[in-house]
Each structure stands twice: as C-alpha cells, then as structure tokens.
Design a protein around this motif. Structure first.
Motif, PDB file in Angstrom:
ATOM      1  N   ILE A  77      61.572  33.608 -65.285  1.00  0.00           N
ATOM      2  CA  ILE A  77      61.060  34.337 -66.457  1.00  0.00           C
ATOM      3  C   ILE A  77      62.109  34.353 -67.563  1.00  0.00           C
ATOM      4  N   SER A  78      63.344  34.678 -67.211  1.00  0.00           N
ATOM      5  CA  SER A  78      64.429  34.727 -68.203  1.00  0.00           C
ATOM      6  C   SER A  78      64.646  33.353 -68.827  1.00  0.00           C
ATOM      7  N   ALA A  79      64.654  32.319 -68.001  1.00  0.00           N
ATOM      8  CA  ALA A  79      64.883  30.965 -68.503  1.00  0.00           C
ATOM      9  C   ALA A  79      63.799  30.563 -69.497  1.00  0.00           C
ATOM     10  N   LYS A  80      62.555  30.810 -69.155  1.00  0.00           N
ATOM     11  CA  LYS A  80      61.457  30.462 -70.069  1.00  0.00           C
ATOM     12  C   LYS A  80      61.584  31.215 -71.377  1.00  0.00           C
ATOM     13  N   HIS A  81      61.877  32.500 -71.295  1.00  0.00           N
ATOM     14  CA  HIS A  81      61.979  33.302 -72.516  1.00  0.00           C
ATOM     15  C   HIS A  81      63.145  32.844 -73.390  1.00  0.00           C
ATOM     16  N   LEU A  82      64.249  32.478 -72.764  1.00  0.00           N
ATOM     17  CA  LEU A  82      65.440  32.103 -73.522  1.00  0.00           C
ATOM     18  C   LEU A  82      65.332  30.738 -74.201  1.00  0.00           C
ATOM     19  N   VAL A  83      64.722  29.743 -73.549  1.00  0.00           N
ATOM     20  CA  VAL A  83      64.861  28.390 -74.081  1.00  0.00           C
ATOM     21  C   VAL A  83      63.587  27.597 -74.350  1.00  0.00           C
ATOM     22  N   THR A  84      62.411  28.153 -74.146  1.00  0.00           N
ATOM     23  CA  THR A  84      61.221  27.360 -74.480  1.00  0.00           C
ATOM     24  C   THR A  84      61.165  27.049 -75.977  1.00  0.00           C
ATOM     25  N   SER A  85      61.595  27.977 -76.807  1.00  0.00           N
ATOM     26  CA  SER A  85      61.589  27.711 -78.253  1.00  0.00           C
ATOM     27  C   SER A  85      62.609  26.631 -78.614  1.00  0.00           C
ATOM     28  N   ARG A 104      70.283  41.858 -67.680  1.00  0.00           N
ATOM     29  CA  ARG A 104      69.027  41.104 -67.696  1.00  0.00           C
ATOM     30  C   ARG A 104      67.889  41.930 -68.283  1.00  0.00           C
ATOM     31  N   SER A 105      68.237  42.935 -69.064  1.00  0.00           N
ATOM     32  CA  SER A 105      67.199  43.767 -69.682  1.00  0.00           C
ATOM     33  C   SER A 105      66.472  42.965 -70.751  1.00  0.00           C
ATOM     34  N   ILE A 109      67.984  40.094 -73.228  1.00  0.00           N
ATOM     35  CA  ILE A 109      67.421  38.743 -73.288  1.00  0.00           C
ATOM     36  C   ILE A 109      67.038  38.394 -74.726  1.00  0.00           C
ATOM     37  N   ARG A 110      66.454  39.338 -75.445  1.00  0.00           N
ATOM     38  CA  ARG A 110      66.094  39.096 -76.853  1.00  0.00           C
ATOM     39  C   ARG A 110      67.330  38.793 -77.699  1.00  0.00           C
ATOM     40  N   THR A 111      68.387  39.559 -77.482  1.00  0.00           N
ATOM     41  CA  THR A 111      69.631  39.332 -78.224  1.00  0.00           C
ATOM     42  C   THR A 111      70.233  37.980 -77.865  1.00  0.00           C
TER      43      THR A 111
END
Length: 122
Positions: A77-85, A104-105, A109-111
C-alpha cells in the motif's frame, strides 16, 4: 561501443514527523530508483510496475512485488501510494522503491510523496 548516458540523480533531506529523512531519486533507462530512508539504509526493496491498460480504463493498474525485506500488506500500500505518480509522470516506467521507514502514518506518507516529487529526475 557507444557511451552510456550517466544516470541523473537528485536528493533531499528533511525532518518528517520529527524524524530525519533522506530521499534519493535516480533515473535509469527504463526504471526510476527511489530511495526513502529514515534509518540511513535502503530497507525493503519493492518493484512497482504498471500493468497493461484495459480498453476504457484511463489509468493502469499496478503490480507491486517485494524483492527484499518483509512482504506485508502495508508495504504494498505504501509503495503504491508513494510512487505510482512517479511511474505515470515518467511515461509508465517501472519504479524500484527502497524504503526504510519509522513513520508509516498517512500524514508521513503524504509528506514523503511530496519529498519524492522534489527530487524529480524523470
């Protein structure tokens, strides 16, 4: 033999949630390497690849695969959120993400995602 282009790399450091954090992004031919660390080491290595886009779907689906480290749902989940863009902006290139995170909050992750985009090399 033709000379190979030198990979372009950028990095930044910032305190995220009270934790010193480093981000390094390096563009290779068909892949972008993103390292996000709060431990000073690479940590878990995750491959994030776009799947073929089905007709009628405007965005690709993403396949994540843990290459080294703990294979747990939060990593994917974290990986997808961080680098799909990153992949989308790079023309749907694959991304190799190395992450070693204390925080990992969702806010963290947004920051981190913002920090990654500051190191844009794609």
């Amino acid at each position: 033999m033709a000379a190979q282009p030198v990979p372009v790399s950028k990095q930044t450091r910032e305190v995220v949630g009270g934790i010193p954090t480093e981000v390094v992004c390096t563009a290779f031919g068909a892949t972008v390497l993103v390292v996000v660390t709060q431990y000073g080491k690479m940590g878990t290595l995750v491959s994030v690849e776009p799947d073929a886009v089905a007709e009628g779907i405007s965005r690709p689906l993403w396949t994540t695969k843990v290459l080294l480290g703990k294979d747990e749902p939060l990593v994917h989940i974290s990986a997808k959120h961080l680098v799909t863009s990153v992949s989308q902006e790079a023309g749907n290139k694959g991304v190799l993400l190395a992450m070693a995170l204390k925080d990992r909050s969702i806010e963290g992750i947004r920051t981190l995602k913002e920090l990654i985009h500051r190191c844009r090399v794609w």
